[in-house]
Enzyme design. Sequence first.
Site, mmCIF file in Angstrom:
data_model
loop_
_atom_site.group_PDB
_atom_site.id
_atom_site.type_symbol
_atom_site.label_atom_id
_atom_site.label_comp_id
_atom_site.label_asym_id
_atom_site.label_seq_id
_atom_site.Cartn_x
_atom_site.Cartn_y
_atom_site.Cartn_z
ATOM 1 N N GLN A 90 -12.710 12.168 -7.954
ATOM 2 C CA GLN A 90 -11.590 10.996 -7.441
ATOM 3 C C GLN A 90 -11.696 9.786 -8.336
ATOM 4 O O GLN A 90 -13.112 9.379 -8.688
ATOM 5 C CB GLN A 90 -12.010 10.832 -6.145
ATOM 6 C CG GLN A 90 -11.813 9.393 -5.395
ATOM 7 C CD GLN A 90 -12.477 8.906 -4.273
ATOM 8 O OE1 GLN A 90 -13.201 9.782 -3.545
ATOM 9 N NE2 GLN A 90 -12.284 7.670 -3.882
ATOM 10 N N CYS A 96 -10.767 8.638 -1.019
ATOM 11 C CA CYS A 96 -11.516 9.801 -0.465
ATOM 12 C C CYS A 96 -10.766 10.352 0.564
ATOM 13 O O CYS A 96 -10.759 11.702 0.695
ATOM 14 C CB CYS A 96 -13.099 9.424 -0.181
ATOM 15 S SG CYS A 96 -13.031 8.222 1.092
ATOM 16 N N HIS A 167 -17.508 7.393 3.374
ATOM 17 C CA HIS A 167 -16.999 8.273 2.304
ATOM 18 C C HIS A 167 -16.362 9.670 2.930
ATOM 19 O O HIS A 167 -17.398 10.279 4.009
ATOM 20 C CB HIS A 167 -17.796 8.584 1.158
ATOM 21 C CG HIS A 167 -17.322 9.463 0.226
ATOM 22 N ND1 HIS A 167 -16.371 8.826 -0.808
ATOM 23 C CD2 HIS A 167 -17.647 10.431 -0.397
ATOM 24 C CE1 HIS A 167 -15.900 9.865 -1.531
ATOM 25 N NE2 HIS A 167 -16.913 10.970 -1.358
ATOM 26 N N ASP A 182 -16.602 17.060 -2.855
ATOM 27 C CA ASP A 182 -16.858 15.590 -2.998
ATOM 28 C C ASP A 182 -16.012 15.152 -4.307
ATOM 29 O O ASP A 182 -16.815 14.984 -5.289
ATOM 30 C CB ASP A 182 -18.137 15.413 -2.850
ATOM 31 C CG ASP A 182 -18.652 13.792 -2.908
ATOM 32 O OD1 ASP A 182 -17.501 12.896 -3.036
ATOM 33 O OD2 ASP A 182 -19.781 13.335 -2.396
#
Length: 228
Positions: A90, A96, A167, A182
């Site tokens: 990302q 996110c 997040h 992630d």
Amino acid sequence: MGKRWIPLESNPDVMNQFMWGLGVPEEVQFCDVYGLDDELLAMVPQPVLAVLLLYPLTSLDEEEKEESGSSSASTAGGKDLSKKVYFTKQTVGNACGTVGVIHAVGNATSQIKLVEGSYFDKFYKQTADMDPVQRAAFLEEDDEMEGAHSIAAFAGDTDTNVDVNEHFVCFSCVDGELYELDGRKSQPISHGPSSPETLLQDAAKAIKARIAENPDSLKFNVMALSKN
């Protein structure tokens, strides 16, 4: 991070309209997970294809991010990460939620028949052979996705002028392993053996451990991606 989007709300209605508009069939939908105990997990529609967690970032998360960025290891617990995991970095601020949806759908494409010719149908084909950094660059330059994200962000109740400190991460089962995906990290994180049947329970166990690190926060939210 240079480019910043408006954060997505952790709300099944918002997420569903967002991904349905991109080519996910309406039989696949996000729903709230109201608790991590067995009785409440049993209420979640099956099969579960992925789990999204929204959690508050701490200074420890920032330290871990720095450490993961400097690490080039491709193993977890001594075991090679599956090449079948769809993972993207990302690089866009506040993206996110979108990255979480991309991970959730991208690792369940064998169970989701995307609408032919739709945005997601084309996106996953175009990025299939890219590495996580190339996928992030592709996403950053993609005006169509940015527009869809913006529409979804304004559909929620979140104040679009406030900086958020939460997040999204995704939990998916690939090749018999539970992976935490992630986009801030350099690679997927393995949480050990799992299966499509136990994905929700296995993810709940990992999420409980995350909550235990920050027990006073009320800013945790869990959604499951289920297929009816």
